[in-house]
Motif scaffolding. Structure first.
Motif, PDB file in Angstrom:
ATOM      1  N   TYR A   1      -6.647  51.124  57.659  1.00 57.85           N
ATOM      2  CA  TYR A   1      -8.067  51.334  57.360  1.00 57.85           C
ATOM      3  C   TYR A   1      -8.691  52.037  58.563  1.00 57.85           C
ATOM      4  O   TYR A   1      -8.637  51.522  59.683  1.00 57.85           O
ATOM      5  CB  TYR A   1      -8.779  50.009  57.104  1.00 57.85           C
ATOM      6  N   GLY A   2      -9.272  53.222  58.323  1.00 59.14           N
ATOM      7  CA  GLY A   2      -9.850  53.992  59.421  1.00 59.14           C
ATOM      8  C   GLY A   2     -11.322  54.265  59.211  1.00 59.14           C
ATOM      9  O   GLY A   2     -11.904  53.858  58.199  1.00 59.14           O
ATOM     10  N   ASP A   3     -11.914  54.970  60.196  1.00 60.46           N
ATOM     11  CA  ASP A   3     -13.350  55.281  60.175  1.00 60.46           C
ATOM     12  C   ASP A   3     -14.165  54.013  59.935  1.00 60.46           C
ATOM     13  O   ASP A   3     -15.109  54.012  59.132  1.00 60.46           O
ATOM     14  CB  ASP A   3     -13.671  56.309  59.071  1.00 60.46           C
ATOM     15  N   LEU A   4     -13.790  52.956  60.602  1.00 58.90           N
ATOM     16  CA  LEU A   4     -14.417  51.662  60.302  1.00 58.90           C
ATOM     17  C   LEU A   4     -15.774  51.480  60.978  1.00 58.90           C
ATOM     18  O   LEU A   4     -16.028  52.036  62.045  1.00 58.90           O
ATOM     19  CB  LEU A   4     -13.480  50.531  60.731  1.00 58.90           C
ATOM     20  N   THR A   5     -16.592  50.697  60.335  1.00 63.61           N
ATOM     21  CA  THR A   5     -17.857  50.245  60.900  1.00 63.61           C
ATOM     22  C   THR A   5     -17.859  48.722  60.732  1.00 63.61           C
ATOM     23  O   THR A   5     -17.089  48.196  59.906  1.00 63.61           O
ATOM     24  CB  THR A   5     -19.055  50.815  60.104  1.00 63.61           C
ATOM     25  N   PRO A   6     -18.715  48.015  61.462  1.00 63.23           N
ATOM     26  CA  PRO A   6     -18.770  46.557  61.262  1.00 63.23           C
ATOM     27  C   PRO A   6     -19.029  46.199  59.790  1.00 63.23           C
ATOM     28  O   PRO A   6     -18.433  45.250  59.262  1.00 63.23           O
ATOM     29  CB  PRO A   6     -19.923  46.134  62.172  1.00 63.23           C
ATOM     30  N   LYS A   7     -19.876  46.975  59.107  1.00 68.49           N
ATOM     31  CA  LYS A   7     -20.188  46.683  57.701  1.00 68.49           C
ATOM     32  C   LYS A   7     -18.925  46.809  56.826  1.00 68.49           C
ATOM     33  O   LYS A   7     -18.641  45.940  56.002  1.00 68.49           O
ATOM     34  CB  LYS A   7     -21.269  47.664  57.221  1.00 68.49           C
ATOM     35  N   LYS A   8     -18.177  47.903  57.038  1.00 68.78           N
ATOM     36  CA  LYS A   8     -16.948  48.099  56.241  1.00 68.78           C
ATOM     37  C   LYS A   8     -15.938  46.974  56.508  1.00 68.78           C
ATOM     38  O   LYS A   8     -15.247  46.524  55.597  1.00 68.78           O
ATOM     39  CB  LYS A   8     -16.299  49.444  56.588  1.00 68.78           C
ATOM     40  N   VAL A   9     -15.869  46.537  57.760  1.00 67.54           N
ATOM     41  CA  VAL A   9     -14.925  45.468  58.106  1.00 67.54           C
ATOM     42  C   VAL A   9     -15.310  44.173  57.389  1.00 67.54           C
ATOM     43  O   VAL A   9     -14.457  43.492  56.804  1.00 67.54           O
ATOM     44  CB  VAL A   9     -14.881  45.255  59.643  1.00 67.54           C
ATOM     45  N   LYS A  10     -16.601  43.847  57.408  1.00 70.20           N
ATOM     46  CA  LYS A  10     -17.048  42.611  56.726  1.00 70.20           C
ATOM     47  C   LYS A  10     -16.724  42.683  55.240  1.00 70.20           C
ATOM     48  O   LYS A  10     -16.251  41.712  54.642  1.00 70.20           O
ATOM     49  CB  LYS A  10     -18.562  42.437  56.899  1.00 70.20           C
ATOM     50  N   GLU A  11     -16.987  43.850  54.632  1.00 73.48           N
ATOM     51  CA  GLU A  11     -16.723  44.007  53.193  1.00 73.48           C
ATOM     52  C   GLU A  11     -15.227  43.861  52.899  1.00 73.48           C
ATOM     53  O   GLU A  11     -14.843  43.220  51.918  1.00 73.48           O
ATOM     54  CB  GLU A  11     -17.225  45.375  52.712  1.00 73.48           C
ATOM     55  N   LEU A  12     -14.412  44.452  53.764  1.00 74.86           N
ATOM     56  CA  LEU A  12     -12.961  44.364  53.565  1.00 74.86           C
ATOM     57  C   LEU A  12     -12.497  42.902  53.631  1.00 74.86           C
ATOM     58  O   LEU A  12     -11.762  42.426  52.762  1.00 74.86           O
ATOM     59  CB  LEU A  12     -12.242  45.200  54.636  1.00 74.86           C
ATOM     60  N   ILE A  13     -12.960  42.188  54.651  1.00 81.76           N
ATOM     61  CA  ILE A  13     -12.544  40.784  54.801  1.00 81.76           C
ATOM     62  C   ILE A  13     -13.022  39.964  53.598  1.00 81.76           C
ATOM     63  O   ILE A  13     -12.277  39.146  53.056  1.00 81.76           O
ATOM     64  CB  ILE A  13     -13.080  40.191  56.131  1.00 81.76           C
ATOM     65  N   GLU A  14     -14.253  40.208  53.172  1.00 83.07           N
ATOM     66  CA  GLU A  14     -14.764  39.455  52.013  1.00 83.07           C
ATOM     67  C   GLU A  14     -13.930  39.735  50.766  1.00 83.07           C
ATOM     68  O   GLU A  14     -13.636  38.829  49.994  1.00 83.07           O
ATOM     69  CB  GLU A  14     -16.247  39.786  51.755  1.00 83.07           C
TER      70      GLU A  14
END
Ligand code: FES
Length: 162
Positions: A140-153
Motif C-alpha cells: 500500500y503506497g501514497d499513504l496518509t493517516p486517513k487511508k491507513v485508518k480506513e485500511l485497518i478498519e
C-alpha cells in the motif's frame, strides 16, 4: 502440535522442483509459514532441516536473515512499515504513529484479538509511492493517516480474530 506428515509432504514436494539448495530452503520455509498462518514453529523448522538434509544452523540463519520469516506466532495480518529515509520524509512518521494508535500496539507486538502484528521493514523498493506499508503480501503506497485508518478498519471488519 505440528502435523509432521503435512510438513514432510510440503518439503518433499519442493524437493521435486530441483532448485538450488538455498532456494529450496527459502521456498520450503515460505510454504510452511503460509501453512501456519504467519510463523514457523521451531519443530517445523527442525523438520525442514532434516528433510532437506541441511544443518539446523543453516535453517536458523535463513529464518533470522529474512524479516519476512518469524518463529514467533504473529497476527492474521502482519503490517510492515518501511522505516527508510524516502518513506520517512514523505510522512512515514505520521503513518507509524497512526498505526500504533489505531492498533493500540507498538512494533513487534500483536493485538490481543490476534488480528494484527506491527513490524518495521527496510525499503520495499516502492519509494516512488512513499510512504509505503505491506500487509501480508500486499503493498500500500501514497499513504496518509486517513487511508491507513480506513485500511485497518476494513481489515478489522474482514478478520475474525482469535
Ligand atoms: S524507502 Fe520506503 S519503500 Fe523505499
Amino acid at each position: 502440535m505440528v502435523d509432521r506428515e503435512a510438513i514432510v509432504n510440503l518439503v518433499r514436494n519442493i524437493k521435486q522442483q530441483a532448485l538450488e539448495e538455498r532456494d529450496m530452503l527459502i521456498n520450503a520455509l515460505h510454504q510452511i509459514q503460509n501453512h501456519f498462518g504467519s510463523y514457523i514453529p521451531v519443530e517445523a523448522a527442525k523438520l525442514v532441516a532434516e528433510e532437506l538434509n541441511v544443518p539446523e544452523s543453516k535453517v536458523y540463519e535463513v529464518l533470522t536473515f529474512y524479516t519476512m520469516f518469524s518463529i514467533k506466532p504473529r497476527g492474521k495480518y502482519v503490517v510492515r512499515v518501511c522505516v527508510n529515509l524516502p518513506c520517512h520524509v514523505t510522512g512515514g512518521r505520521q503513518i507509524i504513529e497512526t498505526l500504533k494508535q489505531t492498533l493500540g500496539i507498538d512494533f513487534d507486538q500483536t493485538t490481543s484479538d490476534g488480528l494484527f502484528t506491527l513490524e518495521r521493514t527496510s525499503c520495499l523498493g516502492l519509494c516512488g509511492v512513499a510512504p509505503v506499508i505491506m500487509v501480508n503480501d500486499e503493498y500500500y503506497g501514497d499513504l496518509t493517516p486517513k487511508k491507513v485508518k480506513e485500511l485497518i478498519e476494513s481489515l478489522r471488519a474482514r478478520g475474525e480474530g482469535r
